[in-house]
Design a protein around this motif. Structure first.
Motif, PDB file in Angstrom:
ATOM      1  N   TYR A  90       9.117  -6.935 -10.193  1.00  0.00           N
ATOM      2  CA  TYR A  90       8.866  -5.511 -10.383  1.00  0.00           C
ATOM      3  C   TYR A  90       7.376  -5.178 -10.288  1.00  0.00           C
ATOM      4  O   TYR A  90       7.004  -4.089  -9.831  1.00  0.00           O
ATOM      5  N   ALA A  91       6.527  -6.125 -10.681  1.00  0.00           N
ATOM      6  CA  ALA A  91       5.086  -5.895 -10.550  1.00  0.00           C
ATOM      7  C   ALA A  91       4.708  -5.746  -9.074  1.00  0.00           C
ATOM      8  O   ALA A  91       3.890  -4.879  -8.718  1.00  0.00           O
ATOM      9  N   GLN A  92       5.311  -6.567  -8.209  1.00  0.00           N
ATOM     10  CA  GLN A  92       5.041  -6.457  -6.778  1.00  0.00           C
ATOM     11  C   GLN A  92       5.492  -5.103  -6.248  1.00  0.00           C
ATOM     12  O   GLN A  92       4.807  -4.485  -5.426  1.00  0.00           O
ATOM     13  N   GLN A  93       6.626  -4.604  -6.727  1.00  0.00           N
ATOM     14  CA  GLN A  93       7.102  -3.294  -6.298  1.00  0.00           C
ATOM     15  C   GLN A  93       6.135  -2.191  -6.723  1.00  0.00           C
ATOM     16  O   GLN A  93       5.888  -1.227  -5.993  1.00  0.00           O
ATOM     17  N   ILE A  94       5.578  -2.339  -7.934  1.00  0.00           N
ATOM     18  CA  ILE A  94       4.617  -1.353  -8.421  1.00  0.00           C
ATOM     19  C   ILE A  94       3.390  -1.311  -7.514  1.00  0.00           C
ATOM     20  O   ILE A  94       2.902  -0.235  -7.145  1.00  0.00           O
ATOM     21  N   PHE A  95       2.883  -2.476  -7.120  1.00  0.00           N
ATOM     22  CA  PHE A  95       1.707  -2.512  -6.256  1.00  0.00           C
ATOM     23  C   PHE A  95       2.018  -1.917  -4.881  1.00  0.00           C
ATOM     24  O   PHE A  95       1.154  -1.262  -4.284  1.00  0.00           O
ATOM     25  N   HIS A  96       3.224  -2.139  -4.371  1.00  0.00           N
ATOM     26  CA  HIS A  96       3.600  -1.527  -3.095  1.00  0.00           C
ATOM     27  C   HIS A  96       3.608  -0.003  -3.214  1.00  0.00           C
ATOM     28  O   HIS A  96       3.150   0.699  -2.312  1.00  0.00           O
ATOM     29  N   VAL A  97       4.123   0.516  -4.334  1.00  0.00           N
ATOM     30  CA  VAL A  97       4.145   1.969  -4.540  1.00  0.00           C
ATOM     31  C   VAL A  97       2.722   2.515  -4.647  1.00  0.00           C
ATOM     32  O   VAL A  97       2.401   3.577  -4.098  1.00  0.00           O
ATOM     33  N   VAL A  98       1.853   1.795  -5.354  1.00  0.00           N
ATOM     34  CA  VAL A  98       0.459   2.218  -5.473  1.00  0.00           C
ATOM     35  C   VAL A  98      -0.198   2.275  -4.100  1.00  0.00           C
ATOM     36  O   VAL A  98      -0.933   3.214  -3.777  1.00  0.00           O
ATOM     37  N   ASP A  99       0.072   1.271  -3.262  1.00  0.00           N
ATOM     38  CA  ASP A  99      -0.492   1.265  -1.905  1.00  0.00           C
ATOM     39  C   ASP A  99       0.039   2.440  -1.096  1.00  0.00           C
ATOM     40  O   ASP A  99      -0.711   3.084  -0.345  1.00  0.00           O
ATOM     41  N   GLU A 100       1.331   2.745  -1.223  1.00  0.00           N
ATOM     42  CA  GLU A 100       1.911   3.879  -0.509  1.00  0.00           C
ATOM     43  C   GLU A 100       1.284   5.187  -0.973  1.00  0.00           C
ATOM     44  O   GLU A 100       1.018   6.089  -0.169  1.00  0.00           O
ATOM     45  N   MET A 101       1.053   5.300  -2.277  1.00  0.00           N
ATOM     46  CA  MET A 101       0.428   6.504  -2.817  1.00  0.00           C
ATOM     47  C   MET A 101      -0.983   6.673  -2.261  1.00  0.00           C
ATOM     48  O   MET A 101      -1.391   7.787  -1.877  1.00  0.00           O
ATOM     49  N   ALA A 102      -1.736   5.577  -2.201  1.00  0.00           N
ATOM     50  CA  ALA A 102      -3.099   5.642  -1.680  1.00  0.00           C
ATOM     51  C   ALA A 102      -3.098   6.099  -0.225  1.00  0.00           C
ATOM     52  O   ALA A 102      -3.950   6.888   0.198  1.00  0.00           O
ATOM     53  N   THR A 103      -2.120   5.614   0.537  1.00  0.00           N
ATOM     54  CA  THR A 103      -2.006   6.019   1.944  1.00  0.00           C
ATOM     55  C   THR A 103      -1.666   7.492   2.054  1.00  0.00           C
ATOM     56  O   THR A 103      -2.230   8.231   2.868  1.00  0.00           O
ATOM     57  N   ALA A 104      -0.717   7.971   1.204  1.00  0.00           N
ATOM     58  CA  ALA A 104      -0.301   9.368   1.241  1.00  0.00           C
ATOM     59  C   ALA A 104      -1.427  10.314   0.838  1.00  0.00           C
ATOM     60  O   ALA A 104      -1.512  11.453   1.328  1.00  0.00           O
TER      61      ALA A 104
END
Length: 305
Positions: free
Chosen positions: A71-85
């Motif tokens: 789940y920590a890896q999923q959180i980091f993926h979401v953070v990266d997506e947010m930064a891109t958006a």
């Protein structure tokens, strides 16, 4: 249950899980070891369960820790997506952890990082060595964002579900040894005393070399793991053995320093692949790095022999 967890704590946990050591994680993150210990202890307190087993030499994830890691890896993926958006310029940015087999790590990752800095200044490439046989697992678990590996062992029979595979330019490897070896009037006897220096244990190149020495010279050399491209080069230069090294890294500088390509032994072209998880947009950091890896491979392959 509501969890009040900070990203820096998750980042610390991710490094501890990846490296299996508080000390190594502290060194990687630039923290004091006491800070890493405090972060993990705080996480375990907030989650309410033990995440890592403290061992005499390092740490190992508990069952709860393995679930937490996913789940920590999923959180980091979401953070990266947010930064891109939130990036109004649309410029590619992000941090990409690149795992590479030993031959590729020391022959292509340097140019890859330099090219990425020029073409994608907001993309940070974090390299690490990766065993070829672990490529798919490392990508699937989130240990690396992108795996660059050579040979057939990377995929086995077929890529796992959810793993994207892209073919990159091949890597040519050639047999290299001390120049003094070829000057010996008793070459077969000299060969019999040498070892085959394996850079990547999973790579088939040293197995092909062993078979060729057996067939052409009637010798049965021992295979020794050199650990790295640099280690294999130094051992070969010292007359300890023969190594299959990337042709793109063997040139006039090698000849002048006492290393030569051994005639009569096979040259191999090894397939190179990039692996990552899930479908990526054409502007993603992972895809950008993969495109640069392909460019570097083409440029290396075009170098004169």
């Amino acid at each position: 249950m509501s969890l009040d967890i900070a990203l820096y704590q998750l980042r610390t946990f991710r490094e501890v899980a990846r490296l299996g050591s508080f000390t190594k994680a502290a060194r990687s993150l630039g923290y004091a070891q006491s800070s890493v210990t405090s972060h993990i202890r705080s996480l375990e307190s907030r989650v309410g369960m033990q995440l890592v087993h403290r061992l005499p030499h390092g740490v190992r994830l508990t069952h709860s820790g393995e679930i937490f890691q996913k789940y920590a890896q999923q959180i980091f993926h979401v953070v990266d997506e947010m930064a891109t958006a939130l990036n109004p310029s649309g410029e590619t940015e992000g941090r990409v952890t690149v795992g590479a087999s030993a031959l590729l790590l020391e022959s292509r990752i340097g140019p890859l990082i330099r090219d990425c800095r020029y073409r994608y200044p907001k993309v940070q490439v974090s390299p690490r060595q990766l065993a070829i046989s672990r490529a798919q697992e490392a990508v699937r678990s989130g240990e690396v964002d992108l795996a660059l590996v050579h040979g057939e062992c990377a995929l086995g029979e077929a890529p796992a579900a959810g793993i994207v595979v892209e073919q990159l330019p091949d890597l040519e490897v050639v047999p290299v040894a001390s120049a003094a070896l070829l000057e010996s009037p008793l070459l077969p006897a000299a060969l019999a005393s040498l070892r085959v220096l394996a850079v990547d244990p999973d790579c088939e190149s040293h197995q092909v070399l062993v078979a060729a020495l057996r067939r052409e010279h009637g010798v049965e050399p021992a295979v020794i793991e050199a650990g790295s491209l640099g280690g294999a080069r130094e051992l070969a230069r010292a007359g300890y053995g023969i190594a299959m090294l990337p042709a793109e890294s063997v040139g006039q500088s090698e000849e002048s320093s006492g290393l030569v390509v051994v005639p009569g032994l096979p040259h191999l072209r090894l397939s190179v692949r990039a692996l990552w998880a899930g479908a990526e947009s054409t502007r993603s950091a992972v895809t950008a790095v993969c495109h640069v890896a392909a460019r570097v491979g083409r440029e290396k392959a075009a170098l004169p022999a």
